[in-house]
Motif scaffolding. Sequence first.
Motif, PDB file in Angstrom:
ATOM      1  N   ARG A 219       0.845  -1.186   0.000  1.00 22.76           N
ATOM      2  CA  ARG A 219       0.000   0.000   0.000  1.00 22.76           C
ATOM      3  C   ARG A 219       0.874   1.227   0.000  1.00 22.76           C
ATOM      4  O   ARG A 219       2.004   1.200   0.502  1.00 22.76           O
ATOM      5  CB  ARG A 219      -0.921  -0.002   1.236  1.00 22.76           C
ATOM      6  N   ARG A 220       0.377   2.326  -0.554  1.00 17.58           N
ATOM      7  CA  ARG A 220       1.216   3.518  -0.637  1.00 17.58           C
ATOM      8  C   ARG A 220       1.571   4.064   0.731  1.00 17.58           C
ATOM      9  O   ARG A 220       2.690   4.534   0.953  1.00 17.58           O
ATOM     10  CB  ARG A 220       0.495   4.601  -1.460  1.00 17.58           C
ATOM     11  N   GLU A 221       0.632   4.061   1.667  1.00 14.87           N
ATOM     12  CA  GLU A 221       0.893   4.681   2.967  1.00 14.87           C
ATOM     13  C   GLU A 221       0.164   3.931   4.074  1.00 14.87           C
ATOM     14  O   GLU A 221      -0.963   3.457   3.889  1.00 14.87           O
ATOM     15  CB  GLU A 221       0.435   6.138   2.933  1.00 14.87           C
ATOM     16  N   TRP A 222       0.841   3.798   5.224  1.00 12.69           N
ATOM     17  CA  TRP A 222       0.248   3.180   6.417  1.00 12.69           C
ATOM     18  C   TRP A 222       0.415   4.138   7.587  1.00 12.69           C
ATOM     19  O   TRP A 222       1.453   4.791   7.734  1.00 12.69           O
ATOM     20  CB  TRP A 222       0.960   1.877   6.763  1.00 12.69           C
ATOM     21  N   SER A 223      -0.570   4.200   8.455  1.00 14.75           N
ATOM     22  CA  SER A 223      -0.386   4.942   9.701  1.00 14.75           C
ATOM     23  C   SER A 223       0.392   4.067  10.678  1.00 14.75           C
ATOM     24  O   SER A 223       0.389   2.841  10.573  1.00 14.75           O
ATOM     25  CB  SER A 223      -1.742   5.319  10.305  1.00 14.75           C
ATOM     26  N   GLY A 224       1.071   4.726  11.634  1.00 11.94           N
ATOM     27  CA  GLY A 224       1.807   3.962  12.626  1.00 11.94           C
ATOM     28  C   GLY A 224       0.888   3.061  13.434  1.00 11.94           C
ATOM     29  O   GLY A 224       1.258   1.935  13.792  1.00 11.94           O
TER      30      GLY A 224
ATOM     31  N   ARG B  96       6.002   2.243  19.535  1.00 16.65           N
ATOM     32  CA  ARG B  96       7.442   2.437  19.740  1.00 16.65           C
ATOM     33  C   ARG B  96       8.243   1.369  19.021  1.00 16.65           C
ATOM     34  O   ARG B  96       9.282   1.655  18.416  1.00 16.65           O
ATOM     35  CB  ARG B  96       7.737   2.408  21.244  1.00 16.65           C
ATOM     36  N   THR B  97       7.758   0.110  19.063  1.00 19.15           N
ATOM     37  CA  THR B  97       8.454  -0.980  18.352  1.00 19.15           C
ATOM     38  C   THR B  97       8.422  -0.745  16.849  1.00 19.15           C
ATOM     39  O   THR B  97       9.414  -1.000  16.147  1.00 19.15           O
ATOM     40  CB  THR B  97       7.808  -2.331  18.692  1.00 19.15           C
ATOM     41  N   VAL B  98       7.299  -0.269  16.324  1.00 17.84           N
ATOM     42  CA  VAL B  98       7.210   0.031  14.893  1.00 17.84           C
ATOM     43  C   VAL B  98       8.241   1.078  14.504  1.00 17.84           C
ATOM     44  O   VAL B  98       8.934   0.942  13.491  1.00 17.84           O
ATOM     45  CB  VAL B  98       5.790   0.516  14.532  1.00 17.84           C
ATOM     46  N   ARG B  99       8.376   2.128  15.315  1.00 18.42           N
ATOM     47  CA  ARG B  99       9.349   3.180  14.998  1.00 18.42           C
ATOM     48  C   ARG B  99      10.770   2.629  14.991  1.00 18.42           C
ATOM     49  O   ARG B  99      11.587   2.993  14.128  1.00 18.42           O
ATOM     50  CB  ARG B  99       9.209   4.330  16.002  1.00 18.42           C
ATOM     51  N   ARG B 100      11.079   1.742  15.945  1.00 22.65           N
ATOM     52  CA  ARG B 100      12.424   1.149  15.968  1.00 22.65           C
ATOM     53  C   ARG B 100      12.656   0.277  14.732  1.00 22.65           C
ATOM     54  O   ARG B 100      13.742   0.302  14.134  1.00 22.65           O
ATOM     55  CB  ARG B 100      12.610   0.313  17.254  1.00 22.65           C
TER      56      ARG B 100
ATOM     57  N   GLU C 256       9.783   6.717   4.306  1.00 22.72           N
ATOM     58  CA  GLU C 256       9.539   8.115   4.639  1.00 22.72           C
ATOM     59  C   GLU C 256       8.426   8.225   5.676  1.00 22.72           C
ATOM     60  O   GLU C 256       7.466   7.451   5.649  1.00 22.72           O
ATOM     61  CB  GLU C 256       9.130   8.908   3.396  1.00 22.72           C
ATOM     62  N   ALA C 257       8.573   9.201   6.573  1.00 15.12           N
ATOM     63  CA  ALA C 257       7.493   9.523   7.500  1.00 15.12           C
ATOM     64  C   ALA C 257       6.571  10.519   6.807  1.00 15.12           C
ATOM     65  O   ALA C 257       7.020  11.404   6.072  1.00 15.12           O
ATOM     66  CB  ALA C 257       8.065  10.119   8.777  1.00 15.12           C
ATOM     67  N   THR C 258       5.260  10.371   7.008  1.00 16.74           N
ATOM     68  CA  THR C 258       4.285  11.262   6.374  1.00 16.74           C
ATOM     69  C   THR C 258       3.585  12.085   7.436  1.00 16.74           C
ATOM     70  O   THR C 258       3.492  11.699   8.599  1.00 16.74           O
ATOM     71  CB  THR C 258       3.240  10.460   5.590  1.00 16.74           C
ATOM     72  N   THR C 259       3.090  13.243   7.009  1.00 10.41           N
ATOM     73  CA  THR C 259       2.384  14.125   7.922  1.00 10.41           C
ATOM     74  C   THR C 259       0.895  13.811   7.887  1.00 10.41           C
ATOM     75  O   THR C 259       0.444  12.968   7.117  1.00 10.41           O
ATOM     76  CB  THR C 259       2.620  15.585   7.536  1.00 10.41           C
ATOM     77  N   GLY C 260       0.137  14.506   8.681  1.00 10.39           N
ATOM     78  CA  GLY C 260      -1.304  14.258   8.717  1.00 10.39           C
ATOM     79  C   GLY C 260      -1.720  13.698  10.062  1.00 10.39           C
ATOM     80  O   GLY C 260      -0.926  13.615  11.007  1.00 10.39           O
ATOM     81  N   HIS C 261      -2.983  13.328  10.160  1.00  8.68           N
ATOM     82  CA  HIS C 261      -3.525  12.828  11.414  1.00  8.68           C
ATOM     83  C   HIS C 261      -2.773  11.564  11.867  1.00  8.68           C
ATOM     84  O   HIS C 261      -2.759  10.561  11.181  1.00  8.68           O
ATOM     85  CB  HIS C 261      -5.013  12.504  11.247  1.00  8.68           C
ATOM     86  N   ALA C 262      -2.131  11.659  13.004  1.00 10.97           N
ATOM     87  CA  ALA C 262      -1.398  10.549  13.629  1.00 10.97           C
ATOM     88  C   ALA C 262      -0.128  10.173  12.874  1.00 10.97           C
ATOM     89  O   ALA C 262       0.644   9.355  13.343  1.00 10.97           O
ATOM     90  CB  ALA C 262      -2.279   9.312  13.790  1.00 10.97           C
ATOM     91  N   GLY C 263       0.113  10.763  11.695  1.00 10.92           N
ATOM     92  CA  GLY C 263       1.319  10.456  10.953  1.00 10.92           C
ATOM     93  C   GLY C 263       1.310   9.065  10.351  1.00 10.92           C
ATOM     94  O   GLY C 263       0.401   8.276  10.597  1.00 10.92           O
ATOM     95  N   GLY C 264       2.312   8.776   9.545  1.00 16.65           N
ATOM     96  CA  GLY C 264       2.363   7.466   8.905  1.00 16.65           C
ATOM     97  C   GLY C 264       3.700   7.223   8.240  1.00 16.65           C
ATOM     98  O   GLY C 264       4.656   7.991   8.421  1.00 16.65           O
ATOM     99  N   TYR C 265       3.751   6.129   7.427  1.00 16.81           N
ATOM    100  CA  TYR C 265       4.992   5.740   6.763  1.00 16.81           C
ATOM    101  C   TYR C 265       4.677   5.259   5.348  1.00 16.81           C
ATOM    102  O   TYR C 265       3.605   4.716   5.082  1.00 16.81           O
ATOM    103  CB  TYR C 265       5.697   4.621   7.530  1.00 16.81           C
TER     104      TYR C 265
END
Length: 323
Positions: free
Chosen positions: A19-24, A36-40, A53-62
């Motif tokens: 998928r193009r983008e996922w939220s954390g 926190r584990t996802v970020r690591r 890449e990190a994306t902006t928006g509600h809650a952010g994403g990747y």
Amino acid sequence: MTTDMPARMLRLLSLLQTRREWSGHELAERLGVTGRTVRRDIDRLRELGYPVEATTGHAGGYRLASGTAMPPLLLDDDEAVAITVALRTAAGGLGGIEETALRALAKLEQVLPTRLRGQVTALQEATSTITWESRGPRADATTLTLLAAACRDHEIVTFDYTTRDGTWASRRVEPHSLVASGGLWYLVAYDTARDDWRIYRLDRLTAPSPTGRRVPPRTLPDPGPDPAAYVAAKIATAPVRYRAVATVHATADSIRVRTWALASRIQPISESNCTVDCSDDSLPRIAQALATLDTSYTLDADPAVVDYLRLSATRTLDATGPA
């Protein structure tokens, strides 16, 4: 919960490629871990060379983006170019592997560096293949790739479309899926202006453009949810220019293995007979479909079909000479 870190990271990478983008939050739920584990794990993928890449928006994403170098897929630049060109060619019409090639192409081009994109385009433009006219119109591989990504991301696209009678108009649709059948590609999509589902032949579709607007996925109506079954049902009932229905003196199963007619167009009427609907917009295609039956049959057809078949038979007899 995925406690095996290598397995979890492979799962994470697979999700980012689908998928193009996922939220954390979504990634954490899918993997059964904390944010926190996802970020690591994202940081570990970046250290391995994957351009996340990190994306902006509600809650952010990747999202997985194009990088400055190929991630470690055990491919060098030449191999990456060769595979991309081969997949583009296969997605454009190499029988039997179109859908698999298209899925692989969407994943590879997502992370292909800019410098390699130029090489791929140059090689594609400098080479050509022999296309037999009998195979009919072909879909453009770039269009296939763009629409495949739109189906994956549920992104609205616009394009120009020419109908079977030659008229054209702009369309704005929510792409659902791509289906290959009989050498043709079809886009199944929800037409927002007509507030209804439509099927579009890709060889009649031009200037596709993503809008950047994503929408929740829709569910196909009957006979959904299988896109192939949906397209087959619509094609079987679509209006055609010439009617031709053969009553064949053979079983339906024996006919299915030697004709390209859709299964829904072959109907058993007894243990030893069946009907085959060969109706089409093209008289030559009707003649070809009847020839593949390779057995005795009676025909209920429009006068134009009968006239064309008689003319073809006369030409064949003249070509073979006296008995």
